[in-house]
Scaffold this motif. Structure first.
Motif, PDB file in Angstrom:
ATOM      1  N   SER A  40       0.986  -1.070  -0.436  1.00 48.27           N
ATOM      2  CA  SER A  40      -0.385   0.358   0.396  1.00 48.27           C
ATOM      3  C   SER A  40       1.094   1.560   0.223  1.00 48.27           C
ATOM      4  O   SER A  40       1.921   1.239   0.594  1.00 48.27           O
ATOM      5  N   PHE A  41       0.451   2.456  -0.509  1.00 47.05           N
ATOM      6  CA  PHE A  41       1.406   3.569  -0.182  1.00 47.05           C
ATOM      7  C   PHE A  41       1.333   3.986   0.834  1.00 47.05           C
ATOM      8  O   PHE A  41       3.066   4.500   0.557  1.00 47.05           O
ATOM      9  N   GLU A  42       0.955   3.488   2.181  1.00 43.87           N
ATOM     10  CA  GLU A  42       1.293   3.897   4.021  1.00 43.87           C
ATOM     11  C   GLU A  42       2.769   2.914   3.839  1.00 43.87           C
ATOM     12  O   GLU A  42       3.608   3.312   4.424  1.00 43.87           O
ATOM     13  N   ASN A  43       2.350   1.666   3.122  1.00 40.66           N
ATOM     14  CA  ASN A  43       3.751   0.622   3.870  1.00 40.66           C
ATOM     15  C   ASN A  43       4.772   1.260   3.287  1.00 40.66           C
ATOM     16  O   ASN A  43       5.766   1.364   3.827  1.00 40.66           O
ATOM     17  N   SER A  44       4.445   1.629   1.941  1.00 37.38           N
ATOM     18  CA  SER A  44       5.200   2.166   0.706  1.00 37.38           C
ATOM     19  C   SER A  44       6.730   3.921   1.116  1.00 37.38           C
ATOM     20  O   SER A  44       7.587   3.588   1.910  1.00 37.38           O
ATOM     21  N   LEU A  45       5.838   4.137   2.084  1.00 32.86           N
ATOM     22  CA  LEU A  45       6.076   5.399   2.845  1.00 32.86           C
ATOM     23  C   LEU A  45       6.497   5.304   3.929  1.00 32.86           C
ATOM     24  O   LEU A  45       7.509   5.744   4.308  1.00 32.86           O
ATOM     25  N   ASN A  46       5.984   4.168   4.526  1.00 34.34           N
ATOM     26  CA  ASN A  46       7.503   3.940   5.992  1.00 34.34           C
ATOM     27  C   ASN A  46       7.878   3.372   5.775  1.00 34.34           C
ATOM     28  O   ASN A  46       8.934   3.398   6.800  1.00 34.34           O
ATOM     29  N   GLU A  47       7.660   2.473   4.733  1.00 36.59           N
ATOM     30  CA  GLU A  47       9.485   1.808   4.343  1.00 36.59           C
ATOM     31  C   GLU A  47      11.166   3.106   3.813  1.00 36.59           C
ATOM     32  O   GLU A  47      11.847   2.556   3.897  1.00 36.59           O
ATOM     33  N   LEU A  48       9.854   4.300   3.352  1.00 34.24           N
ATOM     34  CA  LEU A  48      11.080   4.715   2.747  1.00 34.24           C
ATOM     35  C   LEU A  48      11.707   5.760   4.755  1.00 34.24           C
ATOM     36  O   LEU A  48      12.556   6.011   3.828  1.00 34.24           O
ATOM     37  N   GLU A  49      10.606   6.093   4.684  1.00 38.36           N
ATOM     38  CA  GLU A  49      10.935   6.790   6.378  1.00 38.36           C
ATOM     39  C   GLU A  49      11.790   5.588   7.409  1.00 38.36           C
ATOM     40  O   GLU A  49      12.963   6.562   7.254  1.00 38.36           O
ATOM     41  N   ASN A  50      12.324   4.647   7.021  1.00 36.99           N
ATOM     42  CA  ASN A  50      12.997   3.271   7.470  1.00 36.99           C
ATOM     43  C   ASN A  50      14.737   3.665   6.890  1.00 36.99           C
ATOM     44  O   ASN A  50      14.793   3.483   7.483  1.00 36.99           O
ATOM     45  N   ILE A  51      13.978   3.925   5.293  1.00 43.15           N
ATOM     46  CA  ILE A  51      15.831   3.946   4.726  1.00 43.15           C
ATOM     47  C   ILE A  51      15.998   5.047   4.455  1.00 43.15           C
ATOM     48  O   ILE A  51      17.198   5.177   5.378  1.00 43.15           O
ATOM     49  N   LEU A  52      15.268   6.348   5.045  1.00 46.36           N
ATOM     50  CA  LEU A  52      16.225   7.512   4.944  1.00 46.36           C
ATOM     51  C   LEU A  52      16.617   7.726   6.337  1.00 46.36           C
ATOM     52  O   LEU A  52      17.502   8.096   7.124  1.00 46.36           O
ATOM     53  N   LYS A  53      15.998   6.901   7.424  1.00 50.34           N
ATOM     54  CA  LYS A  53      17.146   6.288   8.873  1.00 50.34           C
ATOM     55  C   LYS A  53      18.555   6.063   8.823  1.00 50.34           C
ATOM     56  O   LYS A  53      18.998   6.266   9.341  1.00 50.34           O
TER      57      LYS A  53
END
Length: 68
Positions: free
Chosen positions: A4-17
């Motif tokens: 989902s969009f939300e899962n992808s966005l969360n994954e992006l945030e984790n990658i950034l961290k």
């Protein structure tokens, strides 16, 4: 597009961290960056699809309203 969009966005945030963490190697950073770019593209496509649906629905609603 299984995520989902939300899962992808969360994954992006984790990658950034993870990328902000200076303890990872250059190879890991490049791998994470590449994954982030792909996720970003996936999110962009999802947003475009949603925008097209909203535009179509808005146009249909406008036509229906003008017919009355």
């Amino acid at each position: 597009m299984n995520n989902s969009f939300e899962n992808s966005l969360n994954e992006l945030e984790n990658i950034l961290k993870q990328l902000e963490n200076s303890d990872i190697s250059l190879d890991e950073s490049i791998e994470l960056f590449e994954k982030g770019v792909k996720l970003s593209e996936t999110c962009r496509k999802m947003l475009q699809t949603a925008e097209k649906k909203i535009t179509t629905l808005t146009e249909i609603e406008s036509v229906d309203t003008n017919d009355n």
